[in-house]
Structure formats: structure tokens, C-alpha cells
Design a protein around this motif. Structure first.
Motif, PDB file in Angstrom:
ATOM      1  N   VAL A   1       0.906  -1.253  -0.080  1.00 23.79           N
ATOM      2  CA  VAL A   1       0.052   0.104  -0.038  1.00 23.79           C
ATOM      3  C   VAL A   1       0.898   1.240   0.006  1.00 23.79           C
ATOM      4  CG1 VAL A   1      -1.728   1.283   1.288  1.00 23.79           C
ATOM      5  CG2 VAL A   1      -2.128  -0.996   0.938  1.00 23.79           C
ATOM      6  N   GLY A   2       1.978   1.290   0.899  1.00 22.39           N
ATOM      7  CA  GLY A   2       2.917   2.339   0.819  1.00 22.39           C
ATOM      8  C   GLY A   2       3.449   2.482  -0.649  1.00 22.39           C
ATOM      9  N   GLU A   3       3.754   1.683  -1.528  1.00 21.69           N
ATOM     10  CA  GLU A   3       4.176   1.672  -2.817  1.00 21.69           C
ATOM     11  C   GLU A   3       3.075   2.188  -3.575  1.00 21.69           C
ATOM     12  OE1 GLU A   3       6.219  -1.735  -4.404  1.00 21.69           O
ATOM     13  OE2 GLU A   3       7.087  -2.122  -2.621  1.00 21.69           O
ATOM     14  N   LEU A   4       1.767   2.011  -3.740  1.00 23.27           N
ATOM     15  CA  LEU A   4       0.820   2.207  -4.186  1.00 23.27           C
ATOM     16  C   LEU A   4       0.568   3.839  -3.985  1.00 23.27           C
ATOM     17  CD1 LEU A   4      -1.712   1.526  -5.787  1.00 23.27           C
ATOM     18  CD2 LEU A   4      -2.901   1.120  -3.857  1.00 23.27           C
ATOM     19  N   VAL A   5       0.768   4.318  -2.531  1.00 18.75           N
ATOM     20  CA  VAL A   5       0.608   5.642  -2.178  1.00 18.75           C
ATOM     21  C   VAL A   5       1.476   6.506  -3.020  1.00 18.75           C
ATOM     22  CG1 VAL A   5       1.034   7.278  -0.533  1.00 18.75           C
ATOM     23  CG2 VAL A   5      -0.183   5.346   0.064  1.00 18.75           C
ATOM     24  N   LEU A   6       2.951   6.093  -3.191  1.00 20.29           N
ATOM     25  CA  LEU A   6       3.977   6.698  -3.767  1.00 20.29           C
ATOM     26  C   LEU A   6       3.504   6.580  -5.417  1.00 20.29           C
ATOM     27  CD1 LEU A   6       7.008   4.894  -2.215  1.00 20.29           C
ATOM     28  CD2 LEU A   6       5.932   7.120  -1.930  1.00 20.29           C
ATOM     29  N   LEU A   7       3.249   5.513  -6.056  1.00 15.95           N
ATOM     30  CA  LEU A   7       2.660   5.558  -7.420  1.00 15.95           C
ATOM     31  C   LEU A   7       1.520   6.717  -7.437  1.00 15.95           C
ATOM     32  CD1 LEU A   7       2.659   2.024  -8.649  1.00 15.95           C
ATOM     33  CD2 LEU A   7       3.592   4.047  -9.508  1.00 15.95           C
ATOM     34  N   ARG A   8       0.557   6.603  -6.663  1.00 17.86           N
ATOM     35  CA  ARG A   8      -0.399   7.630  -6.759  1.00 17.86           C
ATOM     36  C   ARG A   8       0.061   8.894  -6.714  1.00 17.86           C
ATOM     37  NH1 ARG A   8      -3.646   9.345  -1.981  1.00 17.86           N
ATOM     38  NH2 ARG A   8      -1.531   9.454  -1.131  1.00 17.86           N
ATOM     39  N   ASN A   9       0.928   9.257  -5.881  1.00 16.82           N
ATOM     40  CA  ASN A   9       1.622  10.636  -5.698  1.00 16.82           C
ATOM     41  C   ASN A   9       2.423  11.112  -7.349  1.00 16.82           C
ATOM     42  OD1 ASN A   9       0.997  10.528  -3.022  1.00 16.82           O
ATOM     43  ND2 ASN A   9       2.899  10.624  -2.340  1.00 16.82           N
ATOM     44  N   GLN A  10       2.857  10.093  -7.782  1.00 21.53           N
ATOM     45  CA  GLN A  10       3.581  10.268  -9.097  1.00 21.53           C
ATOM     46  C   GLN A  10       2.657  10.637 -10.033  1.00 21.53           C
ATOM     47  OE1 GLN A  10       6.203   7.146 -10.023  1.00 21.53           O
ATOM     48  NE2 GLN A  10       7.109   6.967  -8.024  1.00 21.53           N
TER      49      GLN A  10
ATOM     50  N   ARG B   1      -9.934   9.694  -8.585  1.00 18.70           N
ATOM     51  CA  ARG B   1     -10.724   8.617  -8.292  1.00 18.70           C
ATOM     52  C   ARG B   1      -9.576   7.685  -7.706  1.00 18.70           C
ATOM     53  NH1 ARG B   1     -14.335   6.943  -6.321  1.00 18.70           N
ATOM     54  NH2 ARG B   1     -15.265   4.751  -6.489  1.00 18.70           N
ATOM     55  N   LEU B   2      -8.479   7.739  -8.321  1.00 17.40           N
ATOM     56  CA  LEU B   2      -7.483   6.776  -7.812  1.00 17.40           C
ATOM     57  C   LEU B   2      -6.824   7.198  -6.476  1.00 17.40           C
ATOM     58  CD1 LEU B   2      -5.307   4.427  -8.372  1.00 17.40           C
ATOM     59  CD2 LEU B   2      -3.805   6.310  -9.032  1.00 17.40           C
ATOM     60  N   ASN B   3      -6.883   8.709  -6.505  1.00 14.28           N
ATOM     61  CA  ASN B   3      -6.471   9.278  -5.380  1.00 14.28           C
ATOM     62  C   ASN B   3      -7.287   8.956  -4.080  1.00 14.28           C
ATOM     63  OD1 ASN B   3      -5.310  11.157  -3.404  1.00 14.28           O
ATOM     64  ND2 ASN B   3      -6.111  12.905  -4.371  1.00 14.28           N
ATOM     65  N   LEU B   4      -8.640   8.933  -4.395  1.00 13.01           N
ATOM     66  CA  LEU B   4      -9.458   8.646  -3.352  1.00 13.01           C
ATOM     67  C   LEU B   4      -9.351   7.267  -2.683  1.00 13.01           C
ATOM     68  CD1 LEU B   4     -12.936  10.495  -4.214  1.00 13.01           C
ATOM     69  CD2 LEU B   4     -11.690  10.603  -2.136  1.00 13.01           C
ATOM     70  N   ILE B   5      -9.598   6.429  -3.923  1.00 11.96           N
ATOM     71  CA  ILE B   5      -9.666   4.831  -3.442  1.00 11.96           C
ATOM     72  C   ILE B   5      -8.053   4.567  -2.686  1.00 11.96           C
ATOM     73  CG2 ILE B   5      -9.205   2.544  -4.316  1.00 11.96           C
ATOM     74  CD1 ILE B   5     -11.426   3.470  -6.516  1.00 11.96           C
ATOM     75  N   THR B   6      -6.997   5.085  -3.042  1.00 12.70           N
ATOM     76  CA  THR B   6      -5.631   4.845  -2.615  1.00 12.70           C
ATOM     77  C   THR B   6      -5.725   5.251  -0.767  1.00 12.70           C
ATOM     78  OG1 THR B   6      -4.675   5.226  -4.717  1.00 12.70           O
ATOM     79  CG2 THR B   6      -3.372   4.939  -2.644  1.00 12.70           C
ATOM     80  N   THR B   7      -6.345   6.250  -0.773  1.00 13.05           N
ATOM     81  CA  THR B   7      -6.475   6.775   0.543  1.00 13.05           C
ATOM     82  C   THR B   7      -7.073   6.155   1.306  1.00 13.05           C
ATOM     83  OG1 THR B   7      -6.039   9.127  -0.444  1.00 13.05           O
ATOM     84  CG2 THR B   7      -6.860   9.029   1.875  1.00 13.05           C
ATOM     85  N   GLU B   8      -8.330   5.666   0.903  1.00 11.69           N
ATOM     86  CA  GLU B   8      -9.280   4.680   1.546  1.00 11.69           C
ATOM     87  C   GLU B   8      -8.572   3.396   1.877  1.00 11.69           C
ATOM     88  OE1 GLU B   8     -13.243   4.519  -0.443  1.00 11.69           O
ATOM     89  OE2 GLU B   8     -13.402   6.623  -0.017  1.00 11.69           O
TER      90      GLU B   8
END
Lengths: 779, 149
Positions: free
Chosen positions: A235-244, A263-270
């Protein structure tokens, strides 16, 4: 190890933890049959299972315990301290054997003869009486008792057959039908066939539900922590990817991509929150061990201590729970061993013989507060100071200037132990400093407060999680560094010329005057490249100062530029980099590059802002010292009462507020206002200073001017007539204090002005304001 | 073939080196690095390897060679050593080759000290000599290139 044994171990560990609590509780209420039954069942289960798995030693021991318990349950024996101790010893022995099975696969070489003999001896008074009649076999009893219950995996058909509601053959037919593809459930089939009454099926269903433990066991599963850790990493990696992706999508015009990335931003946060939640555990999991600890320690030093808990359900990340376990245990033991007095001393002091240890946990401002308070004798501050001076940790002069709170916090210095005698529990001079170090490591703070004769409170502030933290990103020589926001106080930017003028030097050490106080400055570049030439910052460019807090000491970190705040995922540093205390870890930025996380405390230490020995800042007293020496200070000048003119240090002011007259309410005989969801008491400065009030005839103004002072989340409002000015001036205190609540007088802006001693003023008006709030509620 | 061994080979200043293939996680081209201040020069920086942060060791500096020219970008041999994943920065990547154990010899006494410490064995191949490195010792904190310059 086979699955069966593993399952047995896991289950038994949980059961044993519960046993510890139940035993201690039982001691308090020996007549509680429910508790006894529950304990009996647990031991019985362990005994049964290990007989099945072939652990004979374990079985023998558990069997003895079970016998004893069955007598207690049947009222043939009454529980006393001796029996409890023996039973607890048995639980410990069982635990050790389980640990041995866990690591080596067998029970280990142990000799529990003595324990078994004790358990047998305790059985004797009853056993003798009953010699004639056959010793009632406890197992049978249990089985009898259990008869109406069904094992959790029982199926409906069996229940119906046992209750004689259905015939075996009908149930068999129904099950057969199911196997042949009938989607209906057995109960439905039977009812439709008319062989069973619907009422019977409903009753059987409820029985089945009961047997399944109201379904709770069905709705949870065990997951390995390592599994969650891996998930968290992903999930940490996903957060980083989301940021990118967010960074990239902000540069395009493609509305489709923008919407998708939002949308990706929201789902990642959730998702991130969800996964974090799975790692959260109630602090009660750690606390549950304490009743036993307290009991054992209290017993060994002849004290009576009751433990109370508030906020057991407060949740923390698993890794943090692990990290605070040992420090908490240490503090608890310390409190019982040193804090709480012996029953005789307590009675002599007019307190109940039984001491009380209160554990509290609650969320506040994104952090968890944990408090451990005892109602013991409190810390002997004079003795602590003397010890600290003796050991050369502080100077005698420093000790003389210390506030109570500073003195209390000396206990966290390494090498300071005030215990008169070293017990096996505590008092070896290692301990509180280790507590401090461990709490520091996870980015928390710890503080101790004490009231002579009334008790001691240790207060910790712990971050909720370590995995993802908010951080400020700064740049030095093109490299980015992350500073955990928890250490951040404020940002100061000095433009061009001002940067040169306002940064002064004391013997070559750069300082900046922040609202009248000297702030030592540390240049990040110099810390990171000690071999590099010390280029002066006098390039005429702006200076960016990040004001940081390290170990109660503030300092300014000068960086090239300040970028932004960001949620960062903390990654540990490799083994090769661990030795460097300037860095706490690393993280991956939105553009995929690695950035280092600065360790604020380590940085402060290597820059000598805080000593390794952690000498404490002389806070409160600095100001008054400065007032005498005539240094420039920033003061808030106020008008109080009729023509009274006073000044207070601006740094003590939390906010300036105005309240409508209607907003002021009464609580007891004190005026209060509702302020930020709390009740804030008001103190009329003129009244405390006995200054003449404005004439009644003039009428009170529509708005009341209030200076808010805050400490430790508690606020008090100082009511003044008018706020006159903020001045930065050097002045000399000329007259000694003529009244409680004043330092003295000085000439400020060519006018005689009284200098307000805010602490003493508040203490005069609200004598218990600086007391420990939770402890106060306790009494 | 008696006891053949597989090695992942690479070049440093035209010298042929290798590490056992079992220890190699992957081989990747040049990656952007974040330099780490206060570290010995052999640690060139940190690399983001698909979310995992690994330390990059410059084998030229470790083995006592001169630095490669600025324009020459190193390659990464990602290795698992001492329970950690690290990257070895090398000049060029070679093939994975299979070599017989019995054509190995102890490194000659005349090898420079910092290199001899890290070379586990010298394999006599037909065309050239292959120096096999001990990955554990290479990432260990003793030896050349660790002093701050």
C-alpha cells in the motif's frame, strides 16, 4: 510443527493471558462463580488438548490445577492468596512449557515436582475429608454440565435428532437430497416435507447459533503480522505511485486522466486507511498484562494496589504497541515499587491503605496520550536534585534555578536512581532513561509530573502510526530531505538584507532572536558536509529557518529552500547506513527518487544543540532573567482596570480573543467561556492585582478583551480592558514586585509599566490550574 | 562436468569479475541515485528499486580502482548479501557462465590487499581469468574505500 500443535499454542497463549486477568480479578471477588467456571474451562481445554497431543508433563500439571479449581468451583475450598499464587505459578509453568513447545517442539526438561506437590498439598484438606467417598472426577462433572451445549461445528440435523424432533432417516434423506443438488437448506427441506415443525427448526437454529458463539468466531480470522506488514508495504508503494500519477496528471489537459487519477487518489487513501486499521490494536492488549504485574510486584513489596484503566479501547499501530510495551511495564512496576507507599505509611498519611494506579489513554490531536498516575508519595524533588548534582549531571546552581517540573523530569537522565535500596524490581539506575530513549525512538514524548504526598503522573504522547507520516520537504544543494512534521514548530523566512542583519553570532555560533528569545541556528549544509568549506550564508540571499523542537530544546535549521508538506512512507535505512544518527530513514518522493528523512534529535545532537547527556533547557526562568539583564524583548502591553498598564511576554500569549458579554457564563463562582469546545476559565487581571476597576457607571463594554494562555491543552483567559501595543524593547526591571502576579516594574515606551508574572498570576487566581488535571479529577 | 558453478559476470576497468548467480536478484541499467551525505565514498547513494530502497556500492572504489569517467554510467548488479538487498555498481555486464569448481585457485599473494580480501577465488578460463567476489565481505564495513575523503 504440525498445524494442530500450532493452533493449540496460539489458542492457549490467548487463553493464558485471559487467565492472568481472571485470576487477579477473582482474588478481588472470590465468590464469583462465573469467573471460576471460565478459568476451569480454560485449564480443562488445555489439559484435554495436550493429553490428545501427547504432552504428558503439561497434562499432569494442568490436571492438578484443574482438580484444585474444581474444588474451588464446588465451594469445597475457598480461594486465598496462597492458592492464587500456586495457581498462577501453574499458569506460568504451563506458559513456559508452551514456549518450549513453540521453539523446540517438546515440553523441555523441567522439574515441576515442587509445584505439583504444592498443588496437591492445597488439595489435601478436602481430599482427606472425602477419603471415603470416591473423589468426584472433575471431567465427568464438566461433561455433564456441558451436555446441553453443542460443539461449534454441529449441524442442524444432529440437533434435531438429539432433541427428538426429527427421525434419523428423514434427516439422512434431506442431506442426501442436498447432495444431489437441492439448493435448499436441511431445515427447509424437512419443514416442507412436513416431518418437522417450523418451530422446532427455529429453536434448533438458535441453539446452533449459540454453539457457534453468536457468530463472532465465524466473522474473524487470524492473520500473520508479517502478512499485514507486506500488505502495508505494498500500500505504501501504491501511495507513492499515486503521488507520481497525481503529479503527472496535473501537467496534462486530459480531463479523462484527471478524473481517473482523482478517483485513484480517493481509493488509495481509503485503502491506506483500511490497511492501517487492520494493524491497529487496542492498547488494552498491552494493559491486560498489568493487573498481574501489579499484583506480583505489590505482593513482593507488601503493598496493596488496585489498578484502574480508562480508554482501553484506544487504538495504536501494532508496531507502536510493541515498542511501548516495555517502557509501560517499566513505569507500572516503578509506580508500584517506588510510587505507592506501604499500607502503614498510607494510613499514617490519611490515605486509604490500598493504593491506586490509574492507566488512561486517549486520542488528542492525531496522537495518543497515555498517562500512568499513582496516588503515592510523589517524587522527592529535593532528593532527585541532590542526586543529580552529586552525580555531576547538573550543577548546583542549575538545580537551584529549576522549576518543579524540570526537577521531576531529571528522573529521565541516565544514571540517576533515587531508590534507597535496589530491589529486584527497579532502582538500578537504568530504566527511566531507557524509557525515554524508547519513546523518543518512535517519535513520542514523555514527561513526568509529581505532587508531594499526592502522587506521580507519567504522561506519554505517542504517534498513531510510524508507517506513513506528514513531513516537510526541504532542499539543500539540490537534494531533498524530509523533516517529520511532529518536530516542526514554525517557519521563518528572512529576506535579503534582513537575513544578514538579524542573524547574529555569539562566539561564532549563529543565533536568531525569535520573539525575544535566542534561537540557536544550525546550517543543514554544514551538518551534512562537515568537510566542506564553511561558506558563510552572507550571499545576500534569503534565509529559510525551520524552527524545530528536539528534546524540549528549540533550534532553527537553516536550509536552502522549503518546498512543501507531504505524506511520506517511512522506509528503514539499510544496515550500512544505520550508524548515522542524522538520518531516521528514507522515503520515495512523488517523482520516484529517494529522499532521506532527517532525524531531528540526532541532528540536534551532532550540532551540539542538545547535549548527549540531555541537559535540560532552562525555560520559564529565562524570561525573568532576561528581564533583569535588560535584553531586548517582545512584550504585549495591556491596559487593565482603570488606567493600569501592564506588559507580558508575547511568547506566553496563545491568542488574543474577544468575547461578547453574553458569552460569559458562570461555573461555580468563576466566570468562564466556551472556547474551542472546552470550558475556559476567565481571570480578571485587574481584580487579581487589586487595581481599581473602571467606574461602574461607565458600564462594561460590549466586548471583553481576553488574552488566552495555554499549557498542556488547558487554557485560561486573562481579561483585560484593552490591548495597547506590541513592543520590542530592551528595558530594565527597576522596582521589585509589589504584588503577587508581578515581576516588578519597568519603563516601557517611556511609561511605567508593571511586568506581569503570568504563572504566579494564574496560580493566585486559580490555585490548582497547574496541577495535574487528570489526577485532580481522580481525587 | 564435476561440480559446475554458475556465475553472473561483469567488468570493472576491463577486469572480469563475478558473483555467484544464486546471490543475484537482478541486473538493471543505470538508475538515478540520491547521494547520502556523511557516508564513506564507497556508498554512492540510494536507488529506488520498485519501491524498495537499496544502497549502491561502487565496486571501483571498493576494489581500489580509479573512478570511472563522468560520462560513463555504471550498471547495477542487485545482490542479496547479509540479509539485505544492495546494488553493486559495475562498468559493464557480462554473461551468466558455468564454470567447473576445479579450475579455481586461491587469489595470488601479489593482488592488492583490498582486492585480495574480497576475492574468493580465481577461475582460470580459456581466454581470461575470472575473479569471483565474496558479496558478504564486499558490503561489510571493513576495508578500502570506507574512509571519508
Amino acid at each position: 510443527m504440525d498445524d494442530l500443535t500450532r493452533e493449540f499454542l496460539l489458542e492457549s497463549y490467548e487463553n493464558l493471558d485471559r487467565l492472568d486477568q481472571e485470576f487477579v480479578k477473582l482474588e478481588g471477588e472470590p465468590g464469583n462463580l462465573e469467573l471460576l467456571k471460565s478459568i476451569f474451562r480454560t485449564i480443562h481445554t488445555i489439559k484435554g488438548t495436550c493429553g490428545f497431543l501427547g504432552f504428558t508433563k503439561l497434562e499432569t500439571l494442568a490436571h492438578r490445577g484443574e482438580n484444585l479449581l474444581s474444588l474451588l468451583r464446588d465451594g469445597q475450598l475457598t480461594l486465598n492468596a496462597e492458592i492464587t499464587t500456586a495457581l498462577l505459578a501453574m499458569v506460568d509453568a504451563v506458559r513456559q512449557m508452551l514456549a518450549s513447545i513453540d521453539t523446540t517442539g517438546n515440553e523441555g526438561e523441567r522439574n515441576d515436582e515442587a509445584l505439583i506437590a504444592t498443588l496437591t498439598r492445597l488439595l489435601e484438606p478436602v481430599a482427606l475429608e472425602e477419603k471415603e467417598e470416591a473423589n468426584p472426577e472433575p471431567q465427568e462433572k464438566l461433561e455433564k454440565e456441558k451436555e446441553p451445549e453443542f460443539p461449534p461445528d454441529v449441524n442442524l440435523g444432529e440437533i434435531l435428532i438429539q432433541r427428538k424432533a426429527a427421525k434419523v432417516i428423514d434427516v439422512y434423506d434431506a442431506v442426501q437430497q442436498q447432495h444431489e443438488g437441492d439448493p435448499r437448506r436441511v431445515g427447509e427441506i424437512l419443514v416442507e416435507k412436513g416431518v418437522v415443525k417450523p418451530q422446532e427448526v427455529l429453536e434448533a437454529l438458535s441453539l446452533q447459533q449459540q454453539a457457534r458463539g453468536t457468530g463472532v468466531s465465524d466473522s474473524t480470522i487470524r492473520v500473520e503480522v508479517s502478512q499485514l506488514d507486506r500488505l502495508m508495504n505494498r500500500v505504501g508503494e501504491l501511495v507513492l505511485l499515486r503521488n507520481q500519477i497525481l503529479q503527472y496528471s496535473n501537467t496534462t489537459e486530459d480531463s479523462g486522466l484527471l478524473a481517473t487519477s482523482q478517483r485513484l487518489n480517493l481509493i488509495t487513501t481509503e485503502l491506506q486507511e483500511g490497511v492501517m486499521k487492520t494493524r491497529m490494536q487496542p492498547i488494552g492488549n498491552v494493559w491486560s498484562k498489568f493487573p498481574r504485574t501489579v499484583r506480583d510486584v505489590a505482593l513482593s513489596c507488601g503493598k496493596k494496589v488496585r489498578i484502574e484503566m480508562e480508554g482501553k479501547e484506544t487504538e495504536l499501530d501494532k508496531t507502536i504497541i510493541e515498542a511501548i510495551k516495555d517502557p509501560l511495564t517499566h513505569i507500572v512496576r516503578n509506580s508500584v515499587d517506588h510510587g505507592i507507599e506501604t499500607p502503614e505509611k498510607r494510613i499514617a498519611a490519611g490515605k486509604p491503605a490500598e493504593g491506586c494506579l490509574l492507566l488512561r489513554a486517549f486520542h488528542e490531536g492525531g496522537q495518543v496520550n497515555i498517562e500512568i498516575s499513582d496516588d503515592g508519595a510523589g517524587l522527592d524533588l529535593e532528593k532527585i536534585k541532590r542526586k543529580a548534582v552529586e552525580k555531576g549531571l547538573i550543577t548546583a546552581e542549575h538545580a537551584g534555578r529549576m522549576s518543579e517540573r524540570e526537577a521531576a523530569n531529571l528522573v529521565f537522565l541516565p544514571g540517576l536512581s533515587t531508590a534507597e535500596k535496589v530491589t529486584n524490581v527497579s532502582g538500578r539506575g537504568v530504566g527511566m532513561d531507557v524509557v525515554r530513549t524508547n519513546i523518543d525512538k518512535i517519535g513520542g514524548t514523555v514527561d513526568v509530573q509529581s505532587k508531594p504526598g499526592a502522587g506521580t503522573t507519567v504522561r506519554m504522547k505517542i504517534p498513531l502510526t510510524l508507517a506513513i507520516i506528514p513531513a516537510l520537504i526541504v532542499t539543500n544543494r539540490g537534494d531533498r530531505y524530509a523533516i517529520p512534521q511532529i518536530s516542526l514548530l514554525e517557519l521563518v523566512r528572512l529576506e535579503g538584507e534582513e537575513a544578514q542583519k538579524r542573524i547574529e553570532s555569539v562566539q561564532g555560533a549563529p543565533v536568531y532572536r525569535l520573539r525575544g528569545r535566542l534561537l540557536p541556528l544550525v546550517y543543514l549544509d554544514r551538518e551534512l558536509r562537515p568537510e566542506g568549506r564553511a561558506e558563510e550564508a552572507s550571499k545576500g540571499t534569503a534565509a529559510n529557518i525551520v524552527v524545530l523542537q528536539a528534546d524540549e530544546r528549540q533550534f532553527g535549521l537553516v536550509v536552502d529552500s522549503i518546498n512543501d508538506t507531504e505524506e511520506i512512507v517511512v522506509k528503514p535505512l539499510g544496515k550500512q547506513l544505520k550508524g548515522i544518527k542524522t538520518f531516521a530513514g528514507s522515503t520515495i518522493m512523488g517523482d520516484g527518487r529517494v529522499a532521506l528523512i532527517l532525524d531531528v534529535l540526532g541532528l540536534a545532537q551532532s550540532a551540539n544543540v542538545v547535549g548527549e547527556s540531555r541537559e535540560h533547557a532552562i525555560s520559564g526562568t529565562e524570561a525573568s532573567a532576561a528581564a533583569q539583564s535588560g535584553e531586548k524583548q517582545t512584550m504585549l502591553v495591556l491596559e487593565v482596570g482603570r488606567d493600569g498598564r501592564v506588559a507580558m511576554e508575547l511568547s506566553l500569549v496563545a491568542r488574543l480573543e474577544e468575547f461578547k458579554r453574553e458569552a460569559i457564563e458562570k461555573a461555580g463562582d468563576r466566570e468562564v467561556v466556551q472556547y474551542r469546545g472546552k470550558i475556559m476559565p476567565l481571570v480578571d487581571v485587574a481584580e487579581v492585582l487589586r487595581l481599581a476597576q473602571k467606574q461602574g457607571g461607565e458600564g462594561k463594554p460590549e466586548m471583553t478583551q481576553v488574552v488566552v494562555y495555554s499549557e498542556e491543552g488547558r487554557s485560561v483567559g486573562l481579561v483585560v480592558e484593552r490591548i495597547l501595543d506590541i513592543v520590542e524593547e530592551s528595558f530594565v526591571r527597576q522596582q521589585p514586585a509589589k504584588h503577587e502576579g508581578l515581576f516588578g516594574s519597568a519603563v516601557i515606551q517611556q511609561k511605567v509599566t508593571d511586568l506581569l508574572d503570568v504563572h504566579s498570576l494564574i496560580r493566585t487566581a486559580i490555585p490548582n490550574f497547574f496541577d495535574d488535571a487528570p489526577m485532580h479529577q481522580e481525587r | 562436468m564435476a561440480n559446475p558453478q554458475q556465475f553472473c559476470t561483469f567488468y570493472i576497468d576491463k577486469q572480469f569479475f563475478a558473483v555467484p548467480v544464486q546471490q543475484v536478484q537482478e541486473v538493471i541499467r543505470y538508475q538515478e541515485m540520491t547521494r547520502v551525505p556523511l557516508m564513506p565514498p564507497v556508498i554512492r547513494g540510494l536507488i529506488n528499486l520498485r519501491g524498495q530502497i537499496v544502497v549502491a556500492f561502487d565496486l571501483r572504489r571498493r576494489l581500489g580502482y580509479a573512478d570511472r569517467p563522468e560520462e560513463q554510467k555504471p550498471m547495477n548488479v542487485v545482490v542479496r548479501a547479509e540479509e539485505e538487498t544492495v546494488s553493486f555498481l559495475v562498468d559493464e555486464i557480462g554473461d551468466v557462465i558455468e564454470v567447473e569448481e576445479d579450475c579455481a585457485e586461491q587469489p595470488p599473494e601479489t593482488l592488492p590487499a583490498e582486492m585480495r580480501e574480497l576475492v574468493r577465488g580465481v577461475y582460470k578460463l580459456k581466454e581470461q581469468l575470472l575473479l569471483v567476489l565474496d558479496a558478504e565481505r564486499t558490503v561489510n564495513a571493513a576495508g578500502g574505500g570506507w574512509q571519508r575523503n
